[in-house]
Design an enzyme around this catalytic site. Structure first.
Site, PDB file in Angstrom:
ATOM      1  N   LYS A  80       4.679   1.301   4.627  1.00  0.00           N
ATOM      2  CA  LYS A  80       3.237   1.033   4.729  1.00  0.00           C
ATOM      3  C   LYS A  80       2.866   0.892   6.202  1.00  0.00           C
ATOM      4  CE  LYS A  80      -0.442  -2.095   3.195  1.00  0.00           C
ATOM      5  NZ  LYS A  80      -0.770  -3.222   2.306  1.00  0.00           N
ATOM      6  N   GLY A  96      -3.520   5.891   1.890  1.00  0.00           N
ATOM      7  CA  GLY A  96      -4.082   6.234   3.198  1.00  0.00           C
ATOM      8  C   GLY A  96      -3.172   5.855   4.348  1.00  0.00           C
ATOM      9  N   ARG A  97      -2.198   5.001   4.048  1.00  0.00           N
ATOM     10  CA  ARG A  97      -1.272   4.603   5.111  1.00  0.00           C
ATOM     11  C   ARG A  97       0.099   4.237   4.569  1.00  0.00           C
ATOM     12  NH1 ARG A  97      -3.370  -1.350   6.848  1.00  0.00           N
ATOM     13  NH2 ARG A  97      -4.182  -1.993   4.843  1.00  0.00           N
ATOM     14  N   ASP A 111      -7.774  -0.082  -7.713  1.00  0.00           N
ATOM     15  CA  ASP A 111      -6.729   0.658  -6.991  1.00  0.00           C
ATOM     16  C   ASP A 111      -5.627  -0.277  -6.491  1.00  0.00           C
ATOM     17  OD1 ASP A 111      -9.164   0.014  -5.370  1.00  0.00           O
ATOM     18  OD2 ASP A 111      -7.801   0.435  -3.713  1.00  0.00           O
ATOM     19  N   ASP A 130      -0.103  -4.618  -3.057  1.00  0.00           N
ATOM     20  CA  ASP A 130      -1.122  -4.443  -2.022  1.00  0.00           C
ATOM     21  C   ASP A 130      -1.648  -5.786  -1.505  1.00  0.00           C
ATOM     22  OD1 ASP A 130      -0.672  -1.797  -2.467  1.00  0.00           O
ATOM     23  OD2 ASP A 130      -2.778  -1.222  -2.491  1.00  0.00           O
ATOM     24  N   ASP A 164      -6.824   4.865  10.302  1.00  0.00           N
ATOM     25  CA  ASP A 164      -5.850   5.404  11.251  1.00  0.00           C
ATOM     26  C   ASP A 164      -4.436   5.489  10.686  1.00  0.00           C
ATOM     27  OD1 ASP A 164      -5.155   2.747  11.152  1.00  0.00           O
ATOM     28  OD2 ASP A 164      -5.932   2.268  13.145  1.00  0.00           O
TER      29      ASP A 164
HETATM   30  P1  AMP Z   1      -6.550  -1.777   0.330  1.00  0.00           P
HETATM   31  O1  AMP Z   1      -7.709  -2.461  -0.304  1.00  0.00           O
HETATM   32  O2  AMP Z   1      -6.057  -2.383   1.612  1.00  0.00           O
HETATM   33  O3  AMP Z   1      -5.429  -1.649  -0.647  1.00  0.00           O
HETATM   34  O4  AMP Z   1      -7.005  -0.304   0.777  1.00  0.00           O
HETATM   35  C1  AMP Z   1      -7.988   0.465   0.130  1.00  0.00           C
HETATM   36  C2  AMP Z   1      -7.877   1.923   0.524  1.00  0.00           C
HETATM   37  O5  AMP Z   1      -8.070   2.078   1.949  1.00  0.00           O
HETATM   38  C3  AMP Z   1      -6.541   2.572   0.226  1.00  0.00           C
HETATM   39  O6  AMP Z   1      -6.777   3.914  -0.112  1.00  0.00           O
HETATM   40  C4  AMP Z   1      -5.817   2.467   1.540  1.00  0.00           C
HETATM   41  O7  AMP Z   1      -4.820   3.446   1.679  1.00  0.00           O
HETATM   42  C5  AMP Z   1      -6.949   2.717   2.529  1.00  0.00           C
HETATM   43  N1  AMP Z   1      -6.694   2.131   3.856  1.00  0.00           N
HETATM   44  C6  AMP Z   1      -6.747   0.827   4.194  1.00  0.00           C
HETATM   45  N2  AMP Z   1      -6.475   0.675   5.511  1.00  0.00           N
HETATM   46  C7  AMP Z   1      -6.232   1.914   6.016  1.00  0.00           C
HETATM   47  C8  AMP Z   1      -5.905   2.428   7.299  1.00  0.00           C
HETATM   48  N3  AMP Z   1      -5.746   1.631   8.351  1.00  0.00           N
HETATM   49  N4  AMP Z   1      -5.734   3.762   7.417  1.00  0.00           N
HETATM   50  C9  AMP Z   1      -5.882   4.568   6.368  1.00  0.00           C
HETATM   51  N5  AMP Z   1      -6.209   4.158   5.138  1.00  0.00           N
HETATM   52  C10 AMP Z   1      -6.376   2.849   4.950  1.00  0.00           C
HETATM   53 MG    MG Z   2      -4.666  -0.819  -1.889  1.00  0.00          MG
END
Ligand code: AMP
Ligand code: MG
Length: 500
Positions: free
Chosen positions: A124, A103-104, A263, A273, A136
């Site tokens: 990232k 997502g980012r 994930d 992550d 975002d």
């Molecule tokens: P994480 O647990 O931080 O690894 O993120 C879980 C999911 O949320 C993943 O698909 C990330 O890409 C998405 N994600 C987290 N923060 C953002 C952000 N600010 N914008 C877009 N996607 C996000």
């Molecule tokens: Mg993640």
């Protein structure tokens, strides 16, 4: 400068040839979306891993160049790059969450390091992708500095991890709990494929794509699986072994990931992550480092069993390829044994024992009970244990001072010395071995926080200083003694959460 001092090459970085088309892009189009990063406005360098830059044949001097910063913040995309965001799904906090994806994070392309290792280069925080959902696409400075520092600190501790080349920042604001400035971490790994990458195709009932992904992973990362009767079963067993060993390594340094969703689990057994992670300070096996994790699903104590839970989720996804529930279970059956074997090896080293002895488990378990009852600092306790004498109590004080119940610890130390004297362990040799495995310097939250607050005021010197210290976690570094200190009172209330 002496004639033997190695010179850092200052050959100009050739941006046009640095990146190769990503190997990941050889997968069918359904696996990702090609897209351009959204440039970080007016970017500047915040932190740089000189070690990682040099491993990629980039001289640190090159980071003064605006085109290099442009490459690492999304404004300059060379023709050889193939930026893409990949799709994956996953279980979050034990619940099926459906499609997630990068997502980012944007995969720019692959780079080849000095060891001829092929590494994916990801930005990232480089803007929204089709997988951003309501996000975002940005990452804030605070969490980017934490990911940068911890990736490099974990590598220095000898724990498998994605690496970080640099952090670049910008005055551009996004809103989290409060407005915060944004940053990009340039991170590297042989692959960022996750357990959730497999779950994605399984839950979408696309078994052909599932097979394509498994074949890709076997071909590039686990080719030895092809020598077995059931390569997919062997793949699961191999990932299970690496995950079990990673969990033992995390536990051995008190690292808590904080969000062990499927994930966020690497199929290569890497730590990936980084979010609301933490290192154990005052020991409490139930410690929860992620403020958002109210149930403590990802507490310190739970990490090894969550690793196993996550592997079962991966096993479920690989079931159509492996062929039977029995064969899938067989691939997962060794997890506990693999974890225990690795843990026993690491514990033996932490306590300075050369060969295993039947009383070791009881003795070392009792030390953990003392740590728990006294909430003694995990890192400092093992470091101080490294310094006690084999025969006398002369050097016990540094350790005793970390415990409230000194008498209980004294009694334990008597048993410890008896154990040490079962093998002809020379004290100075034991001290050296234990110091090489029990770090003195870890990324404590308050150290990261100090570096972050300075960086928020545009002073990046503390990041460089802290990184240099964390790159040598086992060295005494007497000039940096303060960085091994217990957290100050204000730091006891620091909270980190999923919001980043
Ligand atoms: P994480 O647990 O931080 O690894 O993120 C879980 C999911 O949320 C993943 O698909 C990330 O890409 C998405 N994600 C987290 N923060 C953002 C952000 N600010 N914008 C877009 N996607 C996000
Ligand atoms: Mg993640």
């Amino acid at each position: 400068m002496s004639a033997t001092t190695p010179l850092i090459s200052d050959d100009a970085l050739d941006i046009d040839t640095f990146l190769k088309t990503s190997r990941f892009a050889a997968l069918p189009p359904a696996f990702y979306t090609y897209l351009q990063p959204t440039p970080l406005p007016s970017p500047y360098l915040v932190g740089l891993s000189v070690a990682q830059a040099e491993a990629l044949h980039i001289s640190p001097m090159q980071f003064d160049r605006s085109d290099v910063i442009g490459l690492l913040t999304g404004s300059l995309v060379p023709a050889t790059a193939s930026p893409l965001a990949s799709v994956y799904s996953g279980h979050q906090f034990g619940v099926w969450a459906g499609q997630l994806g990068d997502g980012r994070a944007i995969l720019l392309g692959d780079a080849i390091d000095k060891n001829q290792q092929r590494l994916e280069v990801q930005l990232k925080g480089a803007g929204p992708t089709p997988y951003s959902r309501s996000g975002d696409g940005r990452a804030i400075l605070r969490s980017s500095i934490r990911e940068f520092l911890c990736s490099e600190a974990m590598h220095a501790l000898g724990i498998p991890t994605s690496r970080a080349l640099c952090v670049t920042g910008s005055d551009h604001y996004v809103f989290r709990e409060a407005p915060e400035t944004t940053a990009v971490v340039t991170r590297l790994a042989p692959s960022f494929i996750r357990f959730g990458s497999f779950e994605h195709w399984y839950y979408n009932r696309r078994h052909e794509d599932l097979k394509t992904l498994a074949d890709f992973v076997i071909e590039h990362y686990y080719p030895e699986c092809n020598d077995t009767d059931n390569p997919y079963q062997q793949l699961l067993a191999a990932i299970s072994l690496r995950t079990a060993e990673l969990m033992a390594q995390w536990q051995s340094v008190g690292f808590m990931h904080g969000v062990m969703n499927t994930d966020n689990m690497s199929i290569l057994g890497l730590t990936i992550d980084y979010g609301p992670f933490g290192f154990m300070e005052a020991f409490d096996e139930n410690h929860i480092c992620n403020h958002t994790d109210q149930q403590g699903r990802y507490s310190y104590r739970n990490q090894p069993s969550v690793g196993n839970w996550n592997l079962h989720a991966l096993g479920q996804a690989l079931l159509p390829l492996i062929g039977s529930v029995e064969d899938t279970q067989a691939a997962l059956a060794n997890y506990a044994k693999s974890f225990t074997t690795k843990w026993a090896e690491l514990i033996r080293k932490k306590f300075g024992f050369i060969t295993p002895h039947e009383t070791d488990k009881a003795l070392t378990d009792d030390f953990f009970t003392l740590l728990q009852n006294n909430h003694a600092d995990f890192t400092l306790s093992f470091r101080a244990l490294s310094a006690v004498d084999n025969h006398s109590t002369t050097n016990d004080n540094a350790l005793l001072d970390l415990f409230i119940d000194r008498e209980a610890l004294k009694a334990w130390l008597e048993r410890y010395r008896e154990r040490l004297n079962l093998e002809s362990s020379d004290a100075s040799d034991r001290h050296a071995r234990m110091r090489a495995t029990n770090p003195k310097y870890i990324l404590r939250n308050y150290l990261a926080q100090n570096a972050i607050e300075k960086a928020q005021n545009k002073d990046f010197s503390e990041i460089a200083k802290l990184l240099a210290i964390l790159e040598k976690p086992f060295d005494e570094q007497p000039e940096h003694e303060a960085y091994a200190a217990l957290p100050p009172d204000w730091a006891k209330h620091l909270e980190v959460s999923c919001s980043s």
